[in-house]
Design a protein around this motif. Structure first.
Motif, PDB file in Angstrom:
ATOM      1  N   ARG A 247       0.803  -1.220   0.000  1.00  0.00           N
ATOM      2  CA  ARG A 247       0.000   0.000   0.000  1.00  0.00           C
ATOM      3  C   ARG A 247       0.837   1.271   0.000  1.00  0.00           C
ATOM      4  O   ARG A 247       0.457   2.283   0.589  1.00  0.00           O
TER       5      ARG A 247
ATOM      6  N   ARG B 277      -6.009  -2.971  -8.135  1.00  0.00           N
ATOM      7  CA  ARG B 277      -6.144  -4.431  -8.081  1.00  0.00           C
ATOM      8  C   ARG B 277      -7.148  -4.913  -9.126  1.00  0.00           C
ATOM      9  O   ARG B 277      -6.913  -5.900  -9.823  1.00  0.00           O
TER      10      ARG B 277
ATOM     11  N   ARG C 196      -4.115   5.583  -1.459  1.00  0.00           N
ATOM     12  CA  ARG C 196      -5.508   5.643  -1.022  1.00  0.00           C
ATOM     13  C   ARG C 196      -6.184   4.289  -1.225  1.00  0.00           C
ATOM     14  O   ARG C 196      -5.890   3.582  -2.181  1.00  0.00           O
ATOM     15  N   GLU C 197      -7.104   3.953  -0.335  1.00  0.00           N
ATOM     16  CA  GLU C 197      -7.743   2.644  -0.394  1.00  0.00           C
ATOM     17  C   GLU C 197      -8.547   2.467  -1.688  1.00  0.00           C
ATOM     18  O   GLU C 197      -8.558   1.379  -2.267  1.00  0.00           O
ATOM     19  N   ASP C 198      -9.227   3.537  -2.154  1.00  0.00           N
ATOM     20  CA  ASP C 198      -9.993   3.408  -3.391  1.00  0.00           C
ATOM     21  C   ASP C 198      -9.086   3.226  -4.594  1.00  0.00           C
ATOM     22  O   ASP C 198      -9.399   2.471  -5.524  1.00  0.00           O
ATOM     23  N   ASP C 199      -7.911   3.883  -4.581  1.00  0.00           N
ATOM     24  CA  ASP C 199      -6.952   3.707  -5.671  1.00  0.00           C
ATOM     25  C   ASP C 199      -6.359   2.304  -5.645  1.00  0.00           C
ATOM     26  O   ASP C 199      -6.136   1.680  -6.689  1.00  0.00           O
ATOM     27  N   ARG C 200      -6.106   1.810  -4.442  1.00  0.00           N
ATOM     28  CA  ARG C 200      -5.578   0.447  -4.304  1.00  0.00           C
ATOM     29  C   ARG C 200      -6.576  -0.575  -4.846  1.00  0.00           C
ATOM     30  O   ARG C 200      -6.199  -1.503  -5.573  1.00  0.00           O
ATOM     31  N   ALA C 201      -7.848  -0.419  -4.491  1.00  0.00           N
ATOM     32  CA  ALA C 201      -8.877  -1.350  -4.965  1.00  0.00           C
ATOM     33  C   ALA C 201      -9.029  -1.267  -6.480  1.00  0.00           C
ATOM     34  O   ALA C 201      -9.182  -2.290  -7.163  1.00  0.00           O
TER      35      ALA C 201
ATOM     36  N   SER D 166      -1.836  10.272  -3.158  1.00  0.00           N
ATOM     37  CA  SER D 166      -1.449   9.585  -1.929  1.00  0.00           C
ATOM     38  C   SER D 166      -1.174  10.562  -0.787  1.00  0.00           C
ATOM     39  O   SER D 166      -1.038  11.773  -1.010  1.00  0.00           O
TER      40      SER D 166
END
Length: 293
Positions: free
Chosen positions: A171, A229, A221-226, A215
């Motif tokens: 992350r 993926r 950011r969690e939404d960018d990470r999701a 970032s």
């Protein structure tokens, strides 16, 4: 005292997960063969006080020896066996680095160098062996072209695996910084290594630049990470086709068939077709990610 993250109270599974980069992108051969054996080796090396870099250097010698044995066609299977052992050590040094919190840029560079010198031994030995057995001098040209293709394939494989693991698993925005390496010649080598990767991944650099801009202190950011993926998990699995496992498997098959002379053709035709297909797939995923913002 040696920095080993020791599993206690049933936490051995946690330690094994620490040793993996990312379970979701590992190849089946790594999950069920190379990683488990490498984990055992890493734990043993940690107990003996062996450092990850020492393990990397030893693996280089194993890989070079395995490659050199391909000079003699009758020793092809023995060479293949040593290349498998090299792969176990290659898995172990990274796991040891993560288990003992000794992950460094120098270690990553030396790991890449180990792969290069092993493949150099393979290419030189096969080429020299064919010439010694009366092969045409044009084999040198085919070997050179295959070596260039092999380098590009390995760079793409390493780039996408490393960056996916950084963004999705750790992350954090990937930051490849040559300044972290003290040795001038190693730093120069690393700059060239990064330049080659960036040349073939310029659109993906835009993706990572946007993620970095959004970032906080380098944390994705969690939404960018999701989103990352969702867009890149499947292409990432595809890049595994360009890993050493596929090339070493081909060497084993060709050694059994006594047709090690076809190794260069394997690199130039099916492996390059896979590279081109994956490049376009990755580019499509890059466009998908950029369009979603």
């Amino acid at each position: 005292s040696n920095g080993l993250v020791t599993p206690r109270d049933g936490q051995s599974v946690l330690a094994q997960r620490l040793a993996f980069k990312a379970f979701e992108i590992e190849e089946p051969a790594d999950i069920y063969f190379f990683r488990p054996l490498g984990f055992i080796l890493a734990r043993s090396a940690a107990a003996l006080g062996v450092t990850p870099i020492q393990l990397t250097i030893f693996s280089m010698f194993v890989g070079i020896t395995g490659g050199a044995l391909l000079y003699r066609e009758r020793l092809g299977l023995l060479g293949f066996a040593l290349l498998i052992i090299y792969s176990i050590f290659d898995s172990a040094d990274g796991q040891l680095a993560r288990l003992t919190a000794r992950v460094t840029e120098l270690g990553r560079v030396l790991d890449g160098v180990g792969g290069y010198v092993t493949h150099a031994a393979i290419y030189i030995s096969i080429c020299a062996g064919l010439l010694q057995r009366g092969g045409s001098g044009t084999i040198i040209i085919w070997a050179a072209l295959a070596a260039i293709a092999n380098t590009v394939q390995a760079q793409m494989y390493d780039y996408h695996r490393h960056h996916y693991a950084m963004i999705v698993v750790k992350r954090f925005v990937p930051r490849d910084d040559p300044a972290k390496i003290a040795s001038p010649w190693t730093r120069w080598l690393y700059r060239g290594y990064l330049a080659t990767q960036q040349m073939f991944n310029h659109l993906h650099l835009e993706v990572e630049s946007l993620i970095a801009a959004r970032s906080t202190a380098g944390a994705v950011r969690e939404d960018d990470r999701a989103r990352y993926r969702d867009c890149f998990c499947r292409p990432m699995r595809g890049w595994n086709l360009l890993g050493d496992n596929m090339r070493f498997c081909a060497i084993g098959v060709l050694a059994c068939l006594h047709r090690i002379d076809l190794f260069f053709a394997f690199i130039l035709v099916p492996m390059n077709l896979a590279l081109i297909t994956l490049w376009f797939w990755q580019r499509s995923a890059d466009h998908k990610f950029l369009a979603s913002l």
